[in-house]
Design an enzyme around this catalytic site. Structure first.
Site, PDB file in Angstrom:
ATOM      1  N   ASP A 243      -8.374 -19.216   3.068  1.00  0.00           N
ATOM      2  CA  ASP A 243      -7.514 -18.049   3.322  1.00  0.00           C
ATOM      3  C   ASP A 243      -8.118 -17.183   4.426  1.00  0.00           C
ATOM      4  O   ASP A 243      -8.380 -15.999   4.222  1.00  0.00           O
ATOM      5  CB  ASP A 243      -7.344 -17.235   2.033  1.00  0.00           C
ATOM      6  CG  ASP A 243      -6.252 -16.179   2.153  1.00  0.00           C
ATOM      7  OD1 ASP A 243      -5.365 -16.337   3.020  1.00  0.00           O
ATOM      8  OD2 ASP A 243      -6.285 -15.205   1.385  1.00  0.00           O
TER       9      ASP A 243
ATOM     10  N   LEU B 112      -3.914  -7.218  -4.274  1.00  0.00           N
ATOM     11  CA  LEU B 112      -4.284  -7.296  -5.686  1.00  0.00           C
ATOM     12  C   LEU B 112      -5.260  -6.220  -6.128  1.00  0.00           C
ATOM     13  O   LEU B 112      -5.435  -6.007  -7.332  1.00  0.00           O
ATOM     14  CB  LEU B 112      -4.897  -8.678  -5.986  1.00  0.00           C
ATOM     15  CG  LEU B 112      -4.025  -9.888  -5.645  1.00  0.00           C
ATOM     16  CD1 LEU B 112      -4.756 -11.177  -5.985  1.00  0.00           C
ATOM     17  CD2 LEU B 112      -2.691  -9.829  -6.384  1.00  0.00           C
TER      18      LEU B 112
ATOM     19  N   ILE C 201     -12.086   2.272   0.665  1.00  0.00           N
ATOM     20  CA  ILE C 201     -12.188   2.025   2.098  1.00  0.00           C
ATOM     21  C   ILE C 201     -11.132   1.031   2.570  1.00  0.00           C
ATOM     22  O   ILE C 201     -10.858   0.922   3.766  1.00  0.00           O
ATOM     23  CB  ILE C 201     -13.587   1.503   2.472  1.00  0.00           C
ATOM     24  CG1 ILE C 201     -13.873   0.186   1.747  1.00  0.00           C
ATOM     25  CG2 ILE C 201     -14.648   2.545   2.160  1.00  0.00           C
ATOM     26  CD1 ILE C 201     -15.046  -0.561   2.314  1.00  0.00           C
ATOM     27  N   ALA C 202     -10.555   0.297   1.629  1.00  0.00           N
ATOM     28  CA  ALA C 202      -9.501  -0.672   1.969  1.00  0.00           C
ATOM     29  C   ALA C 202      -8.707  -0.977   0.714  1.00  0.00           C
ATOM     30  O   ALA C 202      -9.231  -0.897  -0.404  1.00  0.00           O
ATOM     31  CB  ALA C 202     -10.097  -1.958   2.545  1.00  0.00           C
ATOM     32  N   ALA C 203      -7.438  -1.299   0.915  1.00  0.00           N
ATOM     33  CA  ALA C 203      -6.582  -1.694  -0.203  1.00  0.00           C
ATOM     34  C   ALA C 203      -5.802  -2.928   0.208  1.00  0.00           C
ATOM     35  O   ALA C 203      -5.326  -3.024   1.339  1.00  0.00           O
ATOM     36  CB  ALA C 203      -5.626  -0.557  -0.580  1.00  0.00           C
TER      37      ALA C 203
ATOM     38  N   LYS D  83     -14.822  -4.118  -5.704  1.00  0.00           N
ATOM     39  CA  LYS D  83     -13.388  -4.423  -5.697  1.00  0.00           C
ATOM     40  C   LYS D  83     -12.828  -4.247  -7.107  1.00  0.00           C
ATOM     41  O   LYS D  83     -13.352  -4.811  -8.067  1.00  0.00           O
ATOM     42  CB  LYS D  83     -13.132  -5.843  -5.189  1.00  0.00           C
ATOM     43  CG  LYS D  83     -11.652  -6.189  -5.099  1.00  0.00           C
ATOM     44  CD  LYS D  83     -11.381  -7.343  -4.163  1.00  0.00           C
ATOM     45  CE  LYS D  83     -11.786  -8.665  -4.731  1.00  0.00           C
ATOM     46  NZ  LYS D  83     -11.259  -9.801  -3.919  1.00  0.00           N
TER      47      LYS D  83
END
Length: 328
Positions: free
Chosen positions: A323, A164, A159-161, A182
């Site tokens: 972050d 890392l 669903i997301a990249a 992840k």
């Protein structure tokens, strides 16, 4: 040179991750990678080949003060083009450079708005890698086929990249809990450690040049070198992100120390230690919309909560999320 570099990729893959430290250690990196000059030279040639053309164009534009006769709209279009080229360059060079781009994406005091806008795309819109490789890594890390632990197979799409790793939405076979899984990209420990080693060598050269040439030879004002220290600060945090066990421990610390202070206004997802390793992290799936994509009324309503959350992290807990880019 080409003949000498032949086989560098194979040599790189044969460097054992067990030789590399689990936390940032410049001396340990140097001990490993100085013994593989062919790998270093091959990576350096790749970096220079990708960076040099873009740097030359930007330098030309800067020296000329822009393009003669261009309108304001044309100038903005040129800025946007250079920003897209910068994002493409960082993406092609891999995780270390993507992390640097993410750090710059929240620095409008350093880069013009078009560059900041483009670099923000690096936070959650990095090209993914094949699911087959992710499944192989999960099996290697957890000691069992991914399909026996999660409702996940070769047809699953992330669903997301990010820089890392990439994230899958799936369910645990045991208990059926929905999780965000992840999975780290292949060869990250080798790739990131090599890049950090080369970048530190570059920063050492920059400091030498500033002191020996600019100050001692050309008479520039004397100043304390900071290049290596700045790189070390970035590298220490970036390399630690490769350890998902550390990230899971941070989640649990937030749950234990932060939630009792803030009540129901903030929620921290739980992690699942039984299916978490240094390269695989399973956390509770939380439905929600990315704050940067939320309507203004939602953002305004959450400002007070966000301020309370970060003040509590800074002043009460002494442990804070450092972050907070849009992808996080």
């Amino acid at each position: 040179t080409s003949l000498y570099l032949r086989g560098a990729d194979e040599e790189f893959r044969h460097v054992s991750e067990s030789e590399l430290p689990t936390t940032y250690d410049p001396e340990a990196f140097a001990a490993v990678w100085s013994a593989h000059p062919r790998c270093c030279l091959a990576r350096l040639r790749e970096i220079v080949a990708r960076v040099a053309p873009l740097a030359a164009v930007v330098l030309r534009d800067s020296l000329r003060g822009g393009v003669p006769g261009e309108s304001e709209a044309e100038r903005d279009a040129r800025y946007a083009l250079r920003a897209r080229e910068l994002r493409g360059c960082l993406t092609d060079l891999g995780p270390t450079f993507i992390k640097a781009g993410q750090a710059l994406s929240i620095r409008p005091d350093v880069l013009p708005p078009p560059a900041v806008y483009e670099l923000q795309k690096l936070c959650d819109a990095v090209p993914s890698y094949p699911t087959a490789a992710a499944l192989a890594l999960i099996e290697a890390e957890l000691g069992a086929p991914a399909s026996s632990l999660f409702e996940l197979d070769a047809s699953s799409e992330p669903i997301a990249a990010a820089s890392l790793g990439q994230v899958y939405r799936c369910r645990l076979r045991e208990g059926g809990a929905e999780v965000a899984l992840k999975v780290q990209r292949p060869d990250m420990i080798r790739a990131v450690s090599l890049d950090l080693y080369l970048l530190r060598r570059y920063c050492l050269f920059v400091e030498w040049f500033k002191v020996r040439v600019l100050t001692n030879l050309l008479g520039a004002a004397e100043r304390t070198p900071f290049d290596v220290a700045l790189l070390d600060t970035f590298a220490r945090a970036s390399y630690l992100e490769l350890d998902y066990l550390h990230e899971a421990a941070n989640l649990e610390r937030f749950r234990t120390e932060l939630l009792p202070r803030l009540g129901s206004s903030v929620y921290v997802p739980r992690s699942y230690p039984a299916v978490t390793t240094r390269k695989v992290l399973a956390t509770e799936w939380i439905e929600g919309e990315q704050l940067a994509r939320s309507p203004p009324e939602v953002i305004n309503r959450l400002i007070a909560t966000g301020v309370d959350c970060f003040i509590s992290q800074l002043l009460d807990v002494g442990f804070f999320h450092s972050d907070p880019h849009p992808g996080d």
